[in-house]
Design an enzyme around this catalytic site. Structure first.
Site, PDB file in Angstrom:
ATOM      1  N   GLU A 134       5.267  -7.370   7.455  1.00 37.10           N
ATOM      2  CA  GLU A 134       3.923  -7.892   7.723  1.00 37.10           C
ATOM      3  C   GLU A 134       3.256  -6.785   8.514  1.00 37.10           C
ATOM      4  N   GLN A 181     -14.579  -1.583   4.679  1.00 39.96           N
ATOM      5  CA  GLN A 181     -15.955  -1.072   4.782  1.00 39.96           C
ATOM      6  C   GLN A 181     -16.461  -0.586   3.420  1.00 39.96           C
ATOM      7  N   ILE A 195     -10.637   0.869   6.486  1.00 41.39           N
ATOM      8  CA  ILE A 195     -11.397   1.721   5.552  1.00 41.39           C
ATOM      9  C   ILE A 195     -11.720   0.995   4.242  1.00 41.39           C
ATOM     10  N   LYS A 212     -18.353  -3.511   9.197  1.00 36.76           N
ATOM     11  CA  LYS A 212     -18.192  -4.298  10.430  1.00 36.76           C
ATOM     12  C   LYS A 212     -17.364  -3.500  11.424  1.00 36.76           C
ATOM     13  N   LEU A 213     -17.972  -3.209  12.569  1.00 36.78           N
ATOM     14  CA  LEU A 213     -17.307  -2.392  13.591  1.00 36.78           C
ATOM     15  C   LEU A 213     -16.889  -3.283  14.757  1.00 36.78           C
ATOM     16  N   THR A 231       5.843   2.645  12.805  1.00 40.91           N
ATOM     17  CA  THR A 231       4.452   2.921  13.150  1.00 40.91           C
ATOM     18  C   THR A 231       4.338   3.556  14.536  1.00 40.91           C
ATOM     19  N   ASP A 232       3.275   4.327  14.731  1.00 40.11           N
ATOM     20  CA  ASP A 232       3.018   4.891  16.063  1.00 40.11           C
ATOM     21  C   ASP A 232       2.627   3.814  17.077  1.00 40.11           C
ATOM     22  N   GLU A 233       2.281   2.608  16.576  1.00 39.00           N
ATOM     23  CA  GLU A 233       1.830   1.557  17.498  1.00 39.00           C
ATOM     24  C   GLU A 233       2.929   1.064  18.424  1.00 39.00           C
ATOM     25  N   ALA A 293       8.469  -9.296  -1.927  1.00 45.46           N
ATOM     26  CA  ALA A 293       8.252 -10.743  -1.976  1.00 45.46           C
ATOM     27  C   ALA A 293       6.907 -11.094  -2.604  1.00 45.46           C
ATOM     28  N   ARG A 340      -8.251   6.415  15.929  1.00 44.74           N
ATOM     29  CA  ARG A 340      -7.055   6.362  15.105  1.00 44.74           C
ATOM     30  C   ARG A 340      -6.806   7.761  14.545  1.00 44.74           C
ATOM     31  N   PHE A 371       0.820  -1.222   0.000  1.00 42.71           N
ATOM     32  CA  PHE A 371       0.000   0.000   0.000  1.00 42.71           C
ATOM     33  C   PHE A 371       0.856   1.277   0.000  1.00 42.71           C
ATOM     34  N   LYS A 428       7.572  -4.496  15.154  1.00 38.51           N
ATOM     35  CA  LYS A 428       8.016  -3.193  14.615  1.00 38.51           C
ATOM     36  C   LYS A 428       8.876  -2.462  15.657  1.00 38.51           C
ATOM     37  N   TYR A 484       2.383  -7.728  16.068  1.00 32.87           N
ATOM     38  CA  TYR A 484       2.804  -6.805  14.992  1.00 32.87           C
ATOM     39  C   TYR A 484       3.579  -5.626  15.559  1.00 32.87           C
TER      40      TYR A 484
HETATM   41  P1  NAD Z   1       1.357  -3.678   3.203  1.00 37.17           P
HETATM   42  O1  NAD Z   1       1.045  -4.904   3.962  1.00 37.17           O
HETATM   43  O2  NAD Z   1       0.301  -3.073   2.330  1.00 37.17           O
HETATM   44  O3  NAD Z   1       2.646  -3.922   2.267  1.00 37.17           O
HETATM   45  C1  NAD Z   1       3.741  -4.631   2.707  1.00 37.17           C
HETATM   46  C2  NAD Z   1       4.573  -5.025   1.477  1.00 37.17           C
HETATM   47  O4  NAD Z   1       5.753  -5.706   1.938  1.00 37.17           O
HETATM   48  C3  NAD Z   1       3.850  -5.991   0.525  1.00 37.17           C
HETATM   49  O5  NAD Z   1       4.010  -5.568  -0.808  1.00 37.17           O
HETATM   50  C4  NAD Z   1       4.525  -7.320   0.779  1.00 37.17           C
HETATM   51  O6  NAD Z   1       4.535  -8.174  -0.383  1.00 37.17           O
HETATM   52  C5  NAD Z   1       5.927  -6.869   1.153  1.00 37.17           C
HETATM   53  N1  NAD Z   1       6.641  -7.867   1.968  1.00 37.17           N
HETATM   54  C6  NAD Z   1       6.177  -8.513   3.064  1.00 37.17           C
HETATM   55  N2  NAD Z   1       7.107  -9.360   3.532  1.00 37.17           N
HETATM   56  C7  NAD Z   1       8.198  -9.221   2.729  1.00 37.17           C
HETATM   57  C8  NAD Z   1       9.480  -9.811   2.712  1.00 37.17           C
HETATM   58  N3  NAD Z   1       9.847 -10.745   3.618  1.00 37.17           N
HETATM   59  N4  NAD Z   1      10.364  -9.443   1.748  1.00 37.17           N
HETATM   60  C9  NAD Z   1       9.998  -8.507   0.832  1.00 37.17           C
HETATM   61  N5  NAD Z   1       8.791  -7.925   0.784  1.00 37.17           N
HETATM   62  C10 NAD Z   1       7.895  -8.280   1.728  1.00 37.17           C
HETATM   63  O7  NAD Z   1       1.872  -2.635   4.266  1.00 37.17           O
HETATM   64  P2  NAD Z   1       1.700  -1.038   4.330  1.00 37.17           P
HETATM   65  O8  NAD Z   1       0.433  -0.703   4.993  1.00 37.17           O
HETATM   66  O9  NAD Z   1       2.017  -0.479   2.990  1.00 37.17           O
HETATM   67  O10 NAD Z   1       2.882  -0.685   5.354  1.00 37.17           O
HETATM   68  C11 NAD Z   1       4.194  -0.396   4.863  1.00 37.17           C
HETATM   69  C12 NAD Z   1       5.092  -0.039   6.031  1.00 37.17           C
HETATM   70  O11 NAD Z   1       4.567   1.100   6.703  1.00 37.17           O
HETATM   71  C13 NAD Z   1       5.199  -1.133   7.099  1.00 37.17           C
HETATM   72  O12 NAD Z   1       6.534  -1.156   7.573  1.00 37.17           O
HETATM   73  C14 NAD Z   1       4.253  -0.690   8.199  1.00 37.17           C
HETATM   74  O13 NAD Z   1       4.665  -1.169   9.448  1.00 37.17           O
HETATM   75  C15 NAD Z   1       4.390   0.814   8.098  1.00 37.17           C
HETATM   76  N6  NAD Z   1       3.246   1.621   8.527  1.00 37.17           N
HETATM   77  C16 NAD Z   1       1.999   1.380   8.019  1.00 37.17           C
HETATM   78  C17 NAD Z   1       0.945   2.219   8.382  1.00 37.17           C
HETATM   79  C18 NAD Z   1      -0.450   2.026   7.827  1.00 37.17           C
HETATM   80  O14 NAD Z   1      -1.367   2.721   8.230  1.00 37.17           O
HETATM   81  N7  NAD Z   1      -0.674   1.128   6.881  1.00 37.17           N
HETATM   82  C19 NAD Z   1       1.163   3.276   9.279  1.00 37.17           C
HETATM   83  C20 NAD Z   1       2.460   3.482   9.796  1.00 37.17           C
HETATM   84  C21 NAD Z   1       3.495   2.651   9.389  1.00 37.17           C
HETATM   85  O1  DAU Z   2      -1.217   3.216  13.520  1.00 44.57           O
HETATM   86  C1  DAU Z   2      -0.502   2.713  12.414  1.00 44.57           C
HETATM   87  C2  DAU Z   2      -0.989   1.316  12.074  1.00 44.57           C
HETATM   88  O2  DAU Z   2      -2.267   1.476  11.487  1.00 44.57           O
HETATM   89  C3  DAU Z   2      -0.044   0.573  11.145  1.00 44.57           C
HETATM   90  O3  DAU Z   2       1.158   0.330  11.809  1.00 44.57           O
HETATM   91  C4  DAU Z   2      -0.642  -0.771  10.689  1.00 44.57           C
HETATM   92  O4  DAU Z   2       0.194  -1.370   9.731  1.00 44.57           O
HETATM   93  C5  DAU Z   2      -1.990  -0.484  10.065  1.00 44.57           C
HETATM   94  O5  DAU Z   2      -2.624  -1.718   9.701  1.00 44.57           O
HETATM   95  C6  DAU Z   2      -2.873   0.270  11.055  1.00 44.57           C
HETATM   96  O6  DAU Z   2      -3.169  -0.548  12.223  1.00 44.57           O
HETATM   97  P1  DAU Z   2      -4.652  -0.612  12.857  1.00 44.57           P
HETATM   98  O7  DAU Z   2      -4.743  -1.894  13.590  1.00 44.57           O
HETATM   99  O8  DAU Z   2      -4.969   0.643  13.551  1.00 44.57           O
HETATM  100  O9  DAU Z   2      -5.504  -0.637  11.472  1.00 44.57           O
HETATM  101  P2  DAU Z   2      -6.768  -1.506  10.989  1.00 44.57           P
HETATM  102  O10 DAU Z   2      -7.098  -0.983   9.623  1.00 44.57           O
HETATM  103  O11 DAU Z   2      -6.568  -2.952  11.123  1.00 44.57           O
HETATM  104  O12 DAU Z   2      -7.900  -1.053  12.007  1.00 44.57           O
HETATM  105  C7  DAU Z   2      -8.200   0.316  12.260  1.00 44.57           C
HETATM  106  C8  DAU Z   2      -9.214   0.369  13.408  1.00 44.57           C
HETATM  107  O13 DAU Z   2     -10.460  -0.157  12.933  1.00 44.57           O
HETATM  108  C9  DAU Z   2      -8.816  -0.471  14.609  1.00 44.57           C
HETATM  109  O14 DAU Z   2      -9.249   0.201  15.780  1.00 44.57           O
HETATM  110  C10 DAU Z   2      -9.612  -1.777  14.421  1.00 44.57           C
HETATM  111  C11 DAU Z   2     -10.870  -1.296  13.735  1.00 44.57           C
HETATM  112  N1  DAU Z   2     -11.522  -2.225  12.779  1.00 44.57           N
HETATM  113  C12 DAU Z   2     -10.747  -2.847  11.849  1.00 44.57           C
HETATM  114  C13 DAU Z   2     -11.328  -3.654  10.902  1.00 44.57           C
HETATM  115  C14 DAU Z   2     -10.491  -4.371   9.858  1.00 44.57           C
HETATM  116  C15 DAU Z   2     -12.908  -2.354  12.792  1.00 44.57           C
HETATM  117  O15 DAU Z   2     -13.623  -1.755  13.635  1.00 44.57           O
HETATM  118  N2  DAU Z   2     -13.489  -3.143  11.840  1.00 44.57           N
HETATM  119  C16 DAU Z   2     -12.758  -3.804  10.891  1.00 44.57           C
HETATM  120  O16 DAU Z   2     -13.362  -4.504  10.040  1.00 44.57           O
END
Ligand code: NAD
Ligand code: DAU
Length: 332
Positions: free
Chosen positions: A81, A192, A189, A203-204, A121-123, A34, A212, A12, A152, A148
């Site tokens: 991951e 939904q 997001i 689904k909540l 991540t902020d997590e 990968a 968030r 993403f 991180k 997770y």
């Molecule tokens: P994502 O799951 O959409 O993408 C992860 C990508 O990494 C995929 O393309 C997957 O194929 C690749 N990948 C996984 N394992 C691999 C491996 N062993 N070798 C090579 N490639 C591999 O994740 P995302 O949401 O785009 O998140 C990207 C980064 O940003 C992550 O490090 C995540 O912790 C961080 N991050 C995400 C969010 C968020 O809201 N999504 C917020 C803050 C930080």
């Molecule tokens: O804060 C940064 C993180 O945000 C990143 O590090 C993670 O990679 C990213 O996946 C995200 O983590 P969250 O766990 O916050 O995101 P998720 O989209 O899984 O869920 C967002 C919120 O919505 C969380 O409070 C759980 C809730 N949720 C999630 C799903 C999938 C629902 O209520 N319903 C759902 O169907």
């Protein structure tokens, strides 16, 4: 012109980053990904060519990583991951990719003296109370809740140790929840939006009071570029756009924007260990590097994201049934 090695560039945030780099700079990009269930080469459709090369491979494959890092000026490390719910079911790939993979990249950067930017991540900071005025800062102690976020957190510690002990030229960023195009349908997001497009219901989890701090993916990536270009080596920058919303409000807004009644959603089983609230203080990034978010209107960004999923069903459709079957099996 620099040579960027972008890990996770088919995911993403990484794929959005590649779009942005190719559009706004003259850098050469190699993506190392990968192509796990979360990676999709179609997210880079039309971009492969003179300035973009794609390598399918694992960041924990030391031989492959060695060759690719040797040919790069900067490694931008997104690969991970990334989904909390998956880490509760099976933590093992999180340990391998997020810890062993980051270690493998660090060793190669150390040997070849290559600059690294580590995306996190902020997590890693755990969660905040709903009524707490505090936000996360770069000095907040680490207190991760899930496999997770613990993996991180561990990867952040590895990067800091390689900076201090071996002089690796690395920066780190910890960002809040991203939204925008090319996000996997397992995430809140897109799940939904695509449920509604499928004639189903959002689904909540639990009561939906969890908060968030939403940021558009282009704003996250603009900050990453600013840190690579102007950030201080060894420093951590928190990225956030003051976008705090509770989950129930987000679902109701999606329903309204898609012309459905605001209560047309289901409450489902809560996530185990569910973090309550995240909130980012990004003043260091804003003050030092002059970064500002371009997307200040969450509803407008959400409406554009809904329009993107409406127009790109061929991109998300292949994943949808399996993702929903997995959630249904867990009562979610
Ligand atoms: P994502 O799951 O959409 O993408 C992860 C990508 O990494 C995929 O393309 C997957 O194929 C690749 N990948 C996984 N394992 C691999 C491996 N062993 N070798 C090579 N490639 C591999 O994740 P995302 O949401 O785009 O998140 C990207 C980064 O940003 C992550 O490090 C995540 O912790 C961080 N991050 C995400 C969010 C968020 O809201 N999504 C917020 C803050 C930080
Ligand atoms: O804060 C940064 C993180 O945000 C990143 O590090 C993670 O990679 C990213 O996946 C995200 O983590 P969250 O766990 O916050 O995101 P998720 O989209 O899984 O869920 C967002 C919120 O919505 C969380 O409070 C759980 C809730 N949720 C999630 C799903 C999938 C629902 O209520 N319903 C759902 O169907």
């Amino acid at each position: 012109m620099s040579r960027y090695l972008v890990t996770g560039g088919a995911g993403f945030i990484g794929s959005n980053f590649v779009h942005q780099v190719l559009a706004t700079t003259d850098h050469q990009v190699t993506v190392l990904d990968a192509l796990t269930y979360a990676g999709n080469k179609d997210s880079l459709a039309g971009l492969l060519g003179d300035r973009l090369t794609f390598v399918q491979g694992d960041i924990a494959d030391a031989g492959l990583v060695e060759d690719l890092v040797a040919g790069a000026d900067v490694v931008v490390h997104f690969a991970a991951e990334s989904h909390n719910d998956n880490s509760l079911r099976d933590p093992s790939p999180f340990i391998r990719t997020n810890l062993v993979g980051t270690f493998t990249l660090l060793e190669a950067c150390r040997r070849h003296d290559v600059r690294l930017h580590h995306i996190s991540t902020d997590e890693v900071y755990g969660d905040l109370e709903l009524d707490d005025p505090a936000k996360f800062t770069p000095d907040t102690p680490y207190r991760p809740s899930s496999p997770y976020s613990a993996s991180k957190a561990g990867s952040d510690h590895l990067v800091r140790a390689w900076v201090r002990s071996f002089g690796v030229a690395a920066t780190l960023s910890n960002c809040s929840n991203n939204y925008g195009p090319y996000q996997h349908v397992e995430k809140f997001i897109p799940r939904q939006i695509t449920n509604i497009l499928d004639g189903g219901r959002p689904k909540l989890y639990g009561a939906g009071v969890n908060v968030r701090d939403w940021i558009h993916v282009e704003d996250h990536n603009a900050a990453v570029l600013a840190i690579i270009e102007r950030g201080r080596i060894g420093q951590t920058y928190l990225i956030g756009a003051d976008g705090e919303k509770d989950n129930r409000t987000v679902i109701e807004t999606i329903l309204r924007l898609m012309g459905r009644p605001a209560d047309a959603y289901d409450h489902v089983a809560d996530r185990s260990g569910h973090d309550l609230r995240y909130a980012i203080d990004s003043s260091k990034l804003r003050d030092e590097l002059g970064w500002q978010p371009a997307y200040r209107d969450f509803e407008a960004g959400l409406a554009a994201t809904i329009a993107w999923y409406e127009a790109h069903e061929a991109w998300w459709r292949p994943q949808k049934a399996a993702v929903e079957a997995g959630y249904a099996a867990r009562g979610q």
